[in-house]
Motif scaffolding. Structure first.
Motif, PDB file in Angstrom:
ATOM      1  N   SER A 135     -98.135 -40.746 157.889  1.00 61.78           N
ATOM      2  CA  SER A 135     -97.563 -41.005 159.210  1.00 61.78           C
ATOM      3  C   SER A 135     -96.317 -41.634 159.359  1.00 61.78           C
ATOM      4  O   SER A 135     -96.242 -42.908 158.568  1.00 61.78           O
ATOM      5  CB  SER A 135     -98.629 -41.534 160.304  1.00 61.78           C
ATOM      6  N   LEU A 136     -95.372 -41.369 160.187  1.00 60.50           N
ATOM      7  CA  LEU A 136     -93.738 -41.951 160.341  1.00 60.50           C
ATOM      8  C   LEU A 136     -93.894 -42.440 161.682  1.00 60.50           C
ATOM      9  O   LEU A 136     -94.669 -42.256 162.698  1.00 60.50           O
ATOM     10  CB  LEU A 136     -93.145 -40.900 160.168  1.00 60.50           C
ATOM     11  N   LEU A 137     -93.097 -43.591 161.736  1.00 64.70           N
ATOM     12  CA  LEU A 137     -92.926 -44.203 163.100  1.00 64.70           C
ATOM     13  C   LEU A 137     -92.459 -43.091 163.910  1.00 64.70           C
ATOM     14  O   LEU A 137     -91.554 -42.229 163.524  1.00 64.70           O
ATOM     15  CB  LEU A 137     -91.938 -45.284 162.776  1.00 64.70           C
ATOM     16  N   PRO A 138     -92.517 -43.418 165.224  1.00 68.01           N
ATOM     17  CA  PRO A 138     -92.154 -42.216 166.393  1.00 68.01           C
ATOM     18  C   PRO A 138     -90.459 -42.089 166.256  1.00 68.01           C
ATOM     19  O   PRO A 138     -90.173 -41.018 166.166  1.00 68.01           O
ATOM     20  CB  PRO A 138     -92.348 -42.881 167.593  1.00 68.01           C
ATOM     21  N   ARG A 179    -101.483 -48.003 164.062  1.00 69.34           N
ATOM     22  CA  ARG A 179    -100.013 -48.115 164.362  1.00 69.34           C
ATOM     23  C   ARG A 179     -99.535 -46.930 165.154  1.00 69.34           C
ATOM     24  O   ARG A 179    -100.303 -45.853 165.108  1.00 69.34           O
ATOM     25  CB  ARG A 179     -99.236 -47.731 162.912  1.00 69.34           C
ATOM     26  N   PRO A 180     -98.666 -47.127 166.048  1.00 71.24           N
ATOM     27  CA  PRO A 180     -98.210 -46.162 166.756  1.00 71.24           C
ATOM     28  C   PRO A 180     -97.687 -44.696 166.055  1.00 71.24           C
ATOM     29  O   PRO A 180     -96.303 -45.210 165.307  1.00 71.24           O
ATOM     30  CB  PRO A 180     -97.299 -46.511 167.914  1.00 71.24           C
ATOM     31  N   ILE A 181     -97.778 -43.797 166.095  1.00 72.59           N
ATOM     32  CA  ILE A 181     -97.113 -42.536 165.543  1.00 72.59           C
ATOM     33  C   ILE A 181     -96.459 -41.699 166.650  1.00 72.59           C
ATOM     34  O   ILE A 181     -95.876 -40.851 166.006  1.00 72.59           O
ATOM     35  CB  ILE A 181     -98.067 -41.791 164.330  1.00 72.59           C
ATOM     36  N   GLY A 182     -96.682 -41.840 167.617  1.00 74.94           N
ATOM     37  CA  GLY A 182     -96.027 -41.000 168.658  1.00 74.94           C
ATOM     38  C   GLY A 182     -96.428 -41.524 170.148  1.00 74.94           C
ATOM     39  O   GLY A 182     -97.472 -42.216 170.164  1.00 74.94           O
ATOM     40  N   TYR A 183     -95.315 -41.595 170.747  1.00 77.63           N
ATOM     41  CA  TYR A 183     -95.671 -41.741 172.359  1.00 77.63           C
ATOM     42  C   TYR A 183     -94.851 -41.189 173.331  1.00 77.63           C
ATOM     43  O   TYR A 183     -93.678 -40.792 172.817  1.00 77.63           O
ATOM     44  CB  TYR A 183     -95.371 -43.227 172.678  1.00 77.63           C
ATOM     45  N   ASP A 208    -102.330 -44.072 164.579  1.00 83.93           N
ATOM     46  CA  ASP A 208    -102.910 -43.578 163.203  1.00 83.93           C
ATOM     47  C   ASP A 208    -104.222 -44.392 163.077  1.00 83.93           C
ATOM     48  O   ASP A 208    -104.532 -45.283 163.921  1.00 83.93           O
ATOM     49  CB  ASP A 208    -101.918 -43.703 161.971  1.00 83.93           C
ATOM     50  N   ARG A 267     -89.730 -39.556 163.508  1.00 87.63           N
ATOM     51  CA  ARG A 267     -90.109 -38.291 163.502  1.00 87.63           C
ATOM     52  C   ARG A 267     -88.996 -37.368 164.017  1.00 87.63           C
ATOM     53  O   ARG A 267     -89.151 -36.801 165.066  1.00 87.63           O
ATOM     54  CB  ARG A 267     -91.307 -38.187 164.423  1.00 87.63           C
TER      55      ARG A 267
END
Lengths: 424, 270
Positions: free
Chosen positions: B126-129, A215-219, A211, B132
Motif C-alpha cells: 500500500s502507498l500513502l494517498p 495506516r491510511p491508504i486513501g481518503y 491498511d 497514489r
C-alpha cells in the motif's frame, strides 16, 4: 540590453539565486525568533532575522533577483530571435573556397547537364529529410540544404519558457488566493468566485481506507456544491481535486477533532439503576433504532450532551447524558444515559485555490520541455552545394556542418558522399 | 523456508542490497590493485556481474513483494539508481572511463548500497494517498535516469581534474563525455524533477511550487548544472571551473536525495 544578454552576468545571477535558495532550504522558513535562537544561537539568530533569511523566498531582494533573471531570459530570447529574423535569407555559399573551409567537404565531376545534376543533388538531400533552397547564377547553381532547422530556436524556446514560468509565478503570487478550511461533516462554506459568483460547499461525507496496519491508504470526501450552474455532488480525493471556473478545491488532510463529537458511546440504565444496555453508540447527525431500549435515538451535540429519543407515539424526548451513574441517579427520569466515551469527529482540511497565472505556468513548462530537448538533443545540420559548368562535365562541390553531434553528422555526410559517387 | 523465502527475507532486511554493495567494493579493491592486468580485469568484471545479479535479485524480490515498481521511498530510490548506474557502467561506460573511472563510480555505488540499510523501509503493497498517482512513476523514474547520467558526468569531471593535475593527454575526451552526459542528465532532470514534479505537486498539494526544502534543493541542483552549461560558453570558465561545477552538482544531488532526513518538508515520505 548588453547587461541583460550577458552570459557572464546570467551565470552570476544564477549562482547568487542558488546560494540564497540553499540558505532557504537549510534554514527552516517562517519560524519565530525563539526557534532560531534555540536552533542556531543568539548571533546567528540575529543574522537570520536581520537578513530576512527566516522568509528568504518572500524577501524583496530574492523576488527582484528572480524578476531580473526573468528579464535576462526574455532579453536573450529577443536577441536571438532578432538575429534569426535578420538572417532569414538562405545563407548560400558562392565560392568553392568557402565550402573547403567547412568541417566536411567533397568534390566530384558528373557527366550530366547542370539542371539534371542540381535535381539529382536535391533528390539525394530530400531523401535524407533536408529542406532545400536553390539559387541559379549564370555559371552555377547554388543549393542550401538544412535539417532540424528549428533546433537553433531550442535554447530561445527554453529561455522563453523559463521567463513565462517566472512571470506566471509572479502573477500567482500577486493575484492568487489560497485558503485552508477545516470542515466537519454537514458543515458548509462559501467561497467567492469572480464576477460576484459564490461557490457554496457542504461536506456531505468523508471516508478513510486503512491498511492492515491501520495506516491510511486513501481518503475521499463527498461535497455538495451549490453554484450558479445549480446543485451537484462531487467526490474529491488526494490527487483528484474539484475544479470550477478557475477555482479548485483540494482534499489536503484530516484529523480527529476532540472538540467536535461525531457521537457518544453510552451505557443505558433504568430508573432503579439497573444496567439495560452496557454500550450503545449514538451518532450526532442521525437517528438509530435501539431494540434493547425500545426507542429511536440520536445524540445531541452541545456543551452538556443529551439523547434525543422518539417513542412509538412519535413524541420527542430529551435525556441528559451524565458523567457517571451516581450523578444520573439524582434524576427521576425513567431512562438514564451514562457516558462511556465521546467519539471525536474527523475534521477535514480542504484547500481552496485560485491561481490566475496557471496558464502561464503550463505554457512555460511546455516550452521548457520542448526547448530543453530540442536544444540539447537536436543539431541543426546544413549542407551547401555549388554545381558549376566545366566544359563537358559538371563540377559538384559540397560541404556541410552541424551545430553539435559532429560524429553523427559525419556519418550522414559520408552516406551522402557515397550516394553522389554512385552517380559517376 | 524455501530458497525464495530465504532470499525474500534477506532482501526485505536490505541485506541482499548491502551484499551487492560489498561485492562491488571487493571488485573495486581488485581493480585498484591490479589495474588493467587481464586476469584481474576478468575477475573484477565477473565480480561486478555477480554483484549486479545480487542487486537485481533484491530489486525483483521487492518488486514482487510490493506488487508495484519499488520507487516510493529513499531505500527503493537508492536501489534503482545504483542498479541503473551499474548496468550503464557495464554496458557502455566501462570502456570510456577506464580503471580510474571504474573505481570512482563503483565506490559511489558501493558506498550507497553498504549504507542503504540505514534508509531501510519495509516493503509495503500500500502507498500513502499522496503517492497514489501515475505521476510517481513519471517523476521518479525520469529523475533517476537523469541522475545516472549526471553521475557519469561527475565521474568524467573528477577524472578530468585528476588528469589535469597529473598532466594527462585525453582531457578534451573526458570533457566531451562529461558535457554529453550532463546534457542528457540535465534534460531528463528538467523533465522529471522540475516539470513532472511541479505538475504532480499541483495535483496533490494544489501548488506547482511550495518552496519545500527538497524542491529548493532540486532547484539548486538544476541551477548548478544550468551554470555549468552556460559557463562552457564563457571564455576562461570552460575546463577546470566547469569540472568543479559538475562535481558540486553531483554532491548536491546526493544531499538532495537525503535532504528529507535532515530538513523534513512535504517530501518527508521519500
Amino acid at each position: 540590453m548588453k547587461i541583460l544578454t550577458s552570459t557572464k552576468i546570467a551565470v552570476l545571477v544564477m549562482i547568487v539565486i542558488a546560494i540564497l535558495s540553499l540558505i532557504g532550504a537549510i534554514i527552516p522558513q517562517g519560524k519565530n525568533a525563539d526557534f532560531y535562537r534555540v536552533q542556531f544561537g543568539e548571533p546567528f539568530c540575529r543574522l537570520i532575522l536581520s537578513a530576512g533569511f527566516d522568509s528568504i523566498f518572500k524577501q524583496t531582494y530574492f523576488v527582484a533577483l528572480l524578476g531580473f533573471l526573468g528579464l535576462m531570459l526574455l532579453a536573450c530570447t529577443i536577441k536571438r530571435l532578432r538575429r534569426e529574423i535578420a538572417s532569414k535569407e538562405p545563407p548560400f555559399i558562392e565560392s568553392i573556397e568557402g565550402l573547403r573551409n567547412l568541417r566536411c567537404h567533397h568534390e566530384v565531376r558528373l557527366e550530366l547537364d547542370r539542371q539534371e545534376t542540381t535535381l539529382h543533388m536535391i533528390d539525394i538531400l530530400k531523401r535524407k529529410f533536408y529542406t532545400t533552397k536553390v539559387k541559379s547564377l549564370s555559371d552555377s547553381d547554388l543549393i542550401y540544404a538544412s535539417k532540424f532547422g528549428f533546433a537553433r530556436y531550442g535554447s530561445s524556446v527554453l529561455h522563453f519558457g523559463l521567463a513565462l514560468l517566472v512571470l506566471g509565478g509572479m502573477v500567482i503570487a500577486r493575484f492568487g488566493e489560497r485558503s485552508t478550511i477545516q470542515m466537519h461533516i454537514g458543515e458548509s462554506y462559501d467561497f467567492a468566485l469572480k464576477d460576484g459568483d459564490t461557490l457554496s460547499v457542504t461536506l456531505s461525507d468523508f471516508n478513510v481506507d486503512l491498511d492492515r496496519e491501520g495506516r491510511p491508504i486513501g481518503y475521499l470526501c463527498e461535497l455538495e456544491i451549490l453554484s450558479s450552474k445549480g446543485r451537484s455532488w462531487e467526490t474529491i480525493e488526494v490527487n483528484k481535486p474539484f475544479k470550477h471556473r478557475g477555482a479548485e478545491i483540494y482534499l489536503e488532510s484530516y484529523r480527529p477533532d476532540p472538540s467536535f463529537a461525531a457521537g457518544y458511546v453510552v451505557s443505558v440504565f433504568d430508573k432503579d439503576g439497573n444496567l439495560v444496555v452496557p454500550s450503545l453508540y449514538l451518532p450526532c447527525d442521525q437517528f438509530v433504532e435501539s431494540e434493547a431500549v425500545g426507542l429511536t435515538l440520536s445524540a445531541q451535540r452541545a456543551v452538556v450532551p443529551a439523547v434525543l429519543a422518539i417513542d412509538e407515539g412519535g413524541d420527542l424526548r430529551t435525556y441528559p447524558i451524565y458523567g457517571d451513574l451516581d450523578e444520573a441517579m439524582e434524576d427521576t427520569l425513567p431512562m438514564k444515559f451514562v457516558m462511556i466515551h465521546q467519539v471525536p469527529s474527523l475534521c477535514v482540511s480542504l484547500q481552496f485555490v485560485k491561481e490566475p497565472g496557471e496558464f502561464l505556468i503550463i505554457l512555460g513548462l511546455a516550452f521548457i520541455l520542448a526547448g530543453t530537448f530540442t536544444s540539447l538533443f537536436l543539431s541543426h545540420r546544413r549542407i551547401w552545394i555549388i554545381v558549376t559548368d566545366e566544359k563537358l562535365a559538371r563540377s559538384v562541390s559540397f560541404g556541410g556542418c552541424s551545430s553539435k553531434d559532429q560524429q553523427s553528422f559525419l556519418k550522414e555526410f559520408e552516406s551522402i558522399k557515397a550516394t553522389v559517387d554512385e552517380l559517376l | 523456508m524455501n530458497y525464495f523465502e530465504i532470499v525474500s527475507v534477506a532482501a526485505v532486511d536490505g541485506k541482499l542490497l548491502a551484499l551487492a554493495g560489498w561485492i562491488y567494493l571487493v571488485s573495486v579493491i581488485l581493480i585498484s590493485y591490479c589495474g588493467i592486468k587481464r586476469r584481474c580485469s576478468v575477475a573484477s568484471a565477473g565480480l561486478i556481474v555477480i554483484g549486479l545479479a545480487t542487486h537485481l535479485a533484491s530489486f525483483v524480490t521487492r518488486l514482487i513483494l510490493c506488487r508495484r515498481l519499488p520507487i516510493a521511498n529513499l531505500f527503493e530510490y537508492i536501489a534503482l539508481l545504483t542498479l541503473i548506474t551499474v548496468f550503464v557502467y557495464l554496458t557502455y561506460l566501462k570502456r570510456l572511463i577506464g580503471s580510474a573511472g571504474s573505481v570512482i563510480i563503483l565506490v559511489v555505488v558501493a558506498g550507497l548500497l553498504v549504507f542503504s540499510p540505514y534508509f531501510y523501509s519495509a516493503p509495503s503493497t500500500s502507498l500513502l494517498p499522496a503517492l497514489r498517482s501515475y505521476w510517481l512513476y513519471i517523476h521518479v523514474s525520469l529523475t533517476v535516469v537523469s541522475q545516472v547520467f549526471l553521475a557519469i558526468g561527475f565521474v568524467a569531471s573528477l577524472l578530468y581534474l585528476i588528469k589535469h593535475r597529473l598532466g594527462g593527454d585525453d582531457l578534451s575526451r573526458l570533457d566531451r563525455i562529461a558535457y554529453r552526459s550532463i546534457s542528457i542528465g540535465f534534460a531528463f532532470f528538467t523533465a522529471g524533477a522540475l516539470v513532472a514534479g511541479s505538475i504532480w505537486a499541483k495535483k496533490a498539494w494544489g501548488s506547482y511550487w511550495s518552496w519545500d526544502p527538497k524542491e529548493v534543493m532540486s532547484l539548486v541542483v538544476w541551477l548548478v548544472y544550468a551554470v555549468y552549461l552556460h559557463a562552457r560558453l564563457v571564455r576562461g570558465l570552460a575546463g577546470v571551473p566547469t569540472a568543479l561545477l559538475s562535481i558540486l552538482g553531483f554532491i548536491l544531488i546526493i544531499l538532495t536525495a537525503i535532504s528529507t532526513i535532515f530538513l523534513g518538508g512535504l517530501h518527508s515520505y521519500s
